[in-house]
Design a protein around this motif. Structure first.
Motif, PDB file in Angstrom:
ATOM      1  N   ALA A 171       1.026  -1.044  -0.334  1.00  0.00           N
ATOM      2  CA  ALA A 171      -0.462   0.088   0.389  1.00  0.00           C
ATOM      3  C   ALA A 171       0.969   1.449   0.200  1.00  0.00           C
ATOM      4  CB  ALA A 171      -1.263  -0.441   1.761  1.00  0.00           C
ATOM      5  N   ALA A 172       0.631   1.783  -0.746  1.00  0.00           N
ATOM      6  CA  ALA A 172       1.095   3.627  -1.125  1.00  0.00           C
ATOM      7  C   ALA A 172       1.105   4.216   0.292  1.00  0.00           C
ATOM      8  CB  ALA A 172       0.695   3.962  -2.616  1.00  0.00           C
ATOM      9  N   GLY A 173       2.961   4.398   0.539  1.00  0.00           N
ATOM     10  CA  GLY A 173       2.468   5.670   1.354  1.00  0.00           C
ATOM     11  C   GLY A 173       2.226   4.778   2.934  1.00  0.00           C
ATOM     12  N   VAL A 174       2.429   3.693   3.106  1.00  0.00           N
ATOM     13  CA  VAL A 174       2.291   3.410   4.323  1.00  0.00           C
ATOM     14  C   VAL A 174       3.260   2.393   5.095  1.00  0.00           C
ATOM     15  CG1 VAL A 174       0.418   1.987   6.206  1.00  0.00           C
ATOM     16  CG2 VAL A 174       0.510   3.840   4.031  1.00  0.00           C
ATOM     17  N   CYS A 175       3.080   1.648   6.551  1.00  0.00           N
ATOM     18  CA  CYS A 175       4.487   1.084   6.892  1.00  0.00           C
ATOM     19  C   CYS A 175       4.446   1.261   7.920  1.00  0.00           C
ATOM     20  CB  CYS A 175       5.941   1.849   6.502  1.00  0.00           C
ATOM     21  SG  CYS A 175       6.025   3.272   7.076  1.00  0.00           S
ATOM     22  N   ALA A 176       5.248   0.059   8.953  1.00  0.00           N
ATOM     23  CA  ALA A 176       5.221  -0.234  10.079  1.00  0.00           C
ATOM     24  C   ALA A 176       6.031   0.954  10.605  1.00  0.00           C
ATOM     25  CB  ALA A 176       5.853  -1.982  10.068  1.00  0.00           C
ATOM     26  N   PHE A 177       5.437   0.839  11.646  1.00  0.00           N
ATOM     27  CA  PHE A 177       5.783   0.991  13.484  1.00  0.00           C
ATOM     28  C   PHE A 177       7.627   1.197  13.467  1.00  0.00           C
ATOM     29  CE2 PHE A 177       7.949   2.559  17.111  1.00  0.00           C
ATOM     30  CZ  PHE A 177       7.145   3.872  16.925  1.00  0.00           C
ATOM     31  N   SER A 178       8.217   1.812  13.434  1.00  0.00           N
ATOM     32  CA  SER A 178      10.232   1.136  13.427  1.00  0.00           C
ATOM     33  C   SER A 178      10.453   2.155  14.326  1.00  0.00           C
ATOM     34  CB  SER A 178      10.702   1.030  11.525  1.00  0.00           C
ATOM     35  OG  SER A 178      10.291   2.750  10.955  1.00  0.00           O
ATOM     36  N   ALA A 179      12.134   2.829  13.971  1.00  0.00           N
ATOM     37  CA  ALA A 179      13.103   3.429  15.300  1.00  0.00           C
ATOM     38  C   ALA A 179      12.765   4.353  14.107  1.00  0.00           C
ATOM     39  CB  ALA A 179      14.157   2.341  15.143  1.00  0.00           C
ATOM     40  N   SER A 180      12.478   4.311  13.716  1.00  0.00           N
ATOM     41  CA  SER A 180      12.771   6.200  12.080  1.00  0.00           C
ATOM     42  C   SER A 180      11.265   6.578  12.136  1.00  0.00           C
ATOM     43  CB  SER A 180      12.280   5.814  10.991  1.00  0.00           C
ATOM     44  OG  SER A 180      11.831   4.942  10.204  1.00  0.00           O
ATOM     45  N   VAL A 217       0.692   0.842  12.141  1.00  0.00           N
ATOM     46  CA  VAL A 217       1.445   1.340  11.320  1.00  0.00           C
ATOM     47  C   VAL A 217       1.011   2.737  10.890  1.00  0.00           C
ATOM     48  CG1 VAL A 217       1.132  -1.137   9.910  1.00  0.00           C
ATOM     49  CG2 VAL A 217      -1.003   0.572   9.510  1.00  0.00           C
ATOM     50  N   THR A 218       1.767   3.943  10.638  1.00  0.00           N
ATOM     51  CA  THR A 218       1.437   4.749   9.980  1.00  0.00           C
ATOM     52  C   THR A 218       1.085   5.301   8.504  1.00  0.00           C
ATOM     53  OG1 THR A 218       4.260   5.158  10.311  1.00  0.00           O
ATOM     54  CG2 THR A 218       2.864   5.664  12.329  1.00  0.00           C
ATOM     55  N   ALA A 219       0.920   6.408   7.788  1.00  0.00           N
ATOM     56  CA  ALA A 219       1.239   6.637   6.492  1.00  0.00           C
ATOM     57  C   ALA A 219       1.922   7.982   6.613  1.00  0.00           C
ATOM     58  CB  ALA A 219      -0.573   7.105   6.572  1.00  0.00           C
ATOM     59  N   VAL A 220       2.283   8.032   5.798  1.00  0.00           N
ATOM     60  CA  VAL A 220       3.416   9.041   5.594  1.00  0.00           C
ATOM     61  C   VAL A 220       3.334   9.896   3.992  1.00  0.00           C
ATOM     62  CG1 VAL A 220       5.194   8.385   6.364  1.00  0.00           C
ATOM     63  CG2 VAL A 220       5.061   7.869   4.338  1.00  0.00           C
ATOM     64  N   ASP A 221       3.389  10.812   3.545  1.00  0.00           N
ATOM     65  CA  ASP A 221       3.078  11.621   2.273  1.00  0.00           C
ATOM     66  C   ASP A 221       4.821  11.472   1.263  1.00  0.00           C
ATOM     67  OD1 ASP A 221       4.963  13.169   3.629  1.00  0.00           O
ATOM     68  OD2 ASP A 221       3.343  14.697   3.760  1.00  0.00           O
ATOM     69  N   THR A 227       0.779  11.083   7.949  1.00  0.00           N
ATOM     70  CA  THR A 227      -0.321  12.242   7.649  1.00  0.00           C
ATOM     71  C   THR A 227      -1.665  10.714   8.850  1.00  0.00           C
ATOM     72  OG1 THR A 227      -0.331  10.191   5.919  1.00  0.00           O
ATOM     73  CG2 THR A 227       0.757  12.804   5.553  1.00  0.00           C
ATOM     74  N   GLY A 228      -1.146   9.393   8.512  1.00  0.00           N
ATOM     75  CA  GLY A 228      -1.862   8.798   9.575  1.00  0.00           C
ATOM     76  C   GLY A 228      -1.264   7.997  10.816  1.00  0.00           C
ATOM     77  N   CYS A 240      -6.691  10.256  11.049  1.00  0.00           N
ATOM     78  CA  CYS A 240      -6.100  10.125   9.815  1.00  0.00           C
ATOM     79  C   CYS A 240      -6.449  11.596   9.454  1.00  0.00           C
ATOM     80  CB  CYS A 240      -5.402   9.482   8.565  1.00  0.00           C
ATOM     81  SG  CYS A 240      -7.101   8.666   8.696  1.00  0.00           S
ATOM     82  N   ALA A 241      -6.474  12.089   7.772  1.00  0.00           N
ATOM     83  CA  ALA A 241      -7.659  12.892   7.879  1.00  0.00           C
ATOM     84  C   ALA A 241      -8.297  12.501   6.522  1.00  0.00           C
ATOM     85  CB  ALA A 241      -5.856  14.463   6.560  1.00  0.00           C
TER      86      ALA A 241
END
Length: 387
Positions: A171-180, A217-221, A227-228, A240-241
């Motif tokens: 899924a575009a722009g979504v990743c698991a929570f991580s150290a970054s 998980v988090t969404a990023v732009d 963003t979520g 999220c928005a």
């Protein structure tokens, strides 16, 4: 002291200490909700493992116990949930031994939890109650809580098919929570969506703990800004928005669970498109209906954050409605049962009917529609068939 013969005055409400037995508190919660949740199913508070997690995730001074005066026997437990400087706090779960209900002990635990939250800066206190738990609902409304929103407890069983979700890992722009992951950005997104800071984002340690226990998980732009945020668990949340971002995060969270973890989330009914999508795309099922109540300040969140039975009333304002009820109750002369479906938006009228005319809440229903919908402009009680 005999549990069955003790009066409410025989119990002392105090904060939990290091010496209190975590397993005993978890067992009490499981016992209480096994009795209460006979009509529901899923990953709920009948599960002792879930109860242990609930006890473990709360700081000691946020857990209140009702104990025998001079005894270590625990009669009830309640939790105040929030950050020490946050304006919005949650309360619960409130659990009592089944044979000690109906004597005022639940009210004492509720008042102590509200006092704890307010002493730490809360201007708004919120809680959720099962729609079928009429005794608890009556306690909360008598205590000044107001119904704000119906919620659907949705669960994706661990054994659900993953055929429709394998594409979710990309899924575009979504990743698991991580150290970054930037926790401060997660907190800012949550505050923008909910209108207040969520205690689950209050620290890096809290987020790390969540990521170990459940899909987070988090969404990023395109610029890497968060963003979520989505945490799928019995105490999780989504912020999220827009719903499109929320769906992308669910795709990744479901794929991360790999069919081995049950996923649970409370979804407000206002997000009906998201509800249908979760059922159709990811095989979620609705386990039960809950109600979100609040005491104190309230503002709806700006973003996405996971006299017969067929009678009716129609008038321009609540004052007129109350006068009509006065006459109807007098006409019944105590010989006829009076029943009415009252929308929860009329919370003042609900409290008045309970206090003035001794109405009781028997059950909670949901009004659904297909096609065009416009909320009625006046005071209107639909009949049992929805119109």
């Amino acid at each position: 002291m005999s549990v069955s013969s003790a009066t409410p005055e025989a119990w002392v409400v105090r904060k939990r200490t290091q010496e209190d037995d975590t397993e005993a508190i978890a067992a009490l919660i499981a016992e209480a909700f096994t009795d209460l949740e006979r009509r529901s199913s899923g990953q709920d508070l009948r599960n002792i493992a879930v109860c242990r997690a609930v006890v473990a995730e709360h700081p000691l001074h946020h857990c209140l116990l009702a104990c025998g005066n001079g005894s270590e026997l625990i009669a009830g437990v309640n939790f105040a949930v929030g950050g020490d400087t946050f304006p919005v706090w949650g309360i619960g779960p409130l659990a009592l031994r089944p044979n000690l209900r109906g004597h005022g002990l639940g009210g004492r635990l509720l008042r102590e939890a509200v006092a704890t939250a307010r002493s730490l800066g809360a201007t708004s206190v919120r809680l959720c109650v099962d729609a079928h738990n009429i005794d608890a609902f009556s306690l909360y409304t008598r205590s000044g809580f107001v119904v704000r929103e119906p919620l659907l407890v949705m669960e994706r069983p661990a054994a659900a098919s993953t055929a429709a979700t394998t594409a979710g890992t990309a899924a575009a722009g979504v990743c698991a929570f991580s150290a970054s992951t930037d926790v401060l950005q997660c907190a800012a997104v949550t505050e923008a969506a909910a209108g207040f800071q969520h205690c689950l984002c209050e620290s890096w340690e809290r987020m790390v703990q969540l990521s170990h226990d459940c899909p987070l998980v988090t969404a990023v732009d395109d610029h890497g800004a968060v963003t979520g945020v989505l945490c799928v668990s019995i105490s999780g949340y989504a912020a999220c928005a827009d719903e499109a971002t929320c769906r992308r995060m669910f795709d990744v969270a479901v794929a991360a669970a790999q069919g081995t973890l049950p996923l649970s989330m409370c979804v407000p009914t206002r997000y009906d498109g998201l509800v249908r999508w979760l059922i159709q795309q990811h095989h979620f099922v609705v386990r039960k209906v809950m109600l979100l109540l609040s005491l104190g300040e309230w503002a709806p969140w700006p973003g996405v954050l996971c006299v017969s039975i067929s009678g009716y009333a129609a008038c321009a304002d609540e004052a007129t409605c109350r006068r009509m009820f006065d006459v109807a109750v007098a006409a019944a002369q105590g010989t006829l049962p009076l029943s009415m479906c009252v929308p929860t938006r009329y919370d003042g009228l609900v409290r008045w009917l309970i206090q003035q005319h001794h109405f009781v809440v028997r059950k909670v229903m949901l009004l659904l529609s297909l096609g065009e919908w416009a909320p009625w402009p006046g005071v209107y009680f639909p009949s049992i068939d929805g119109i």
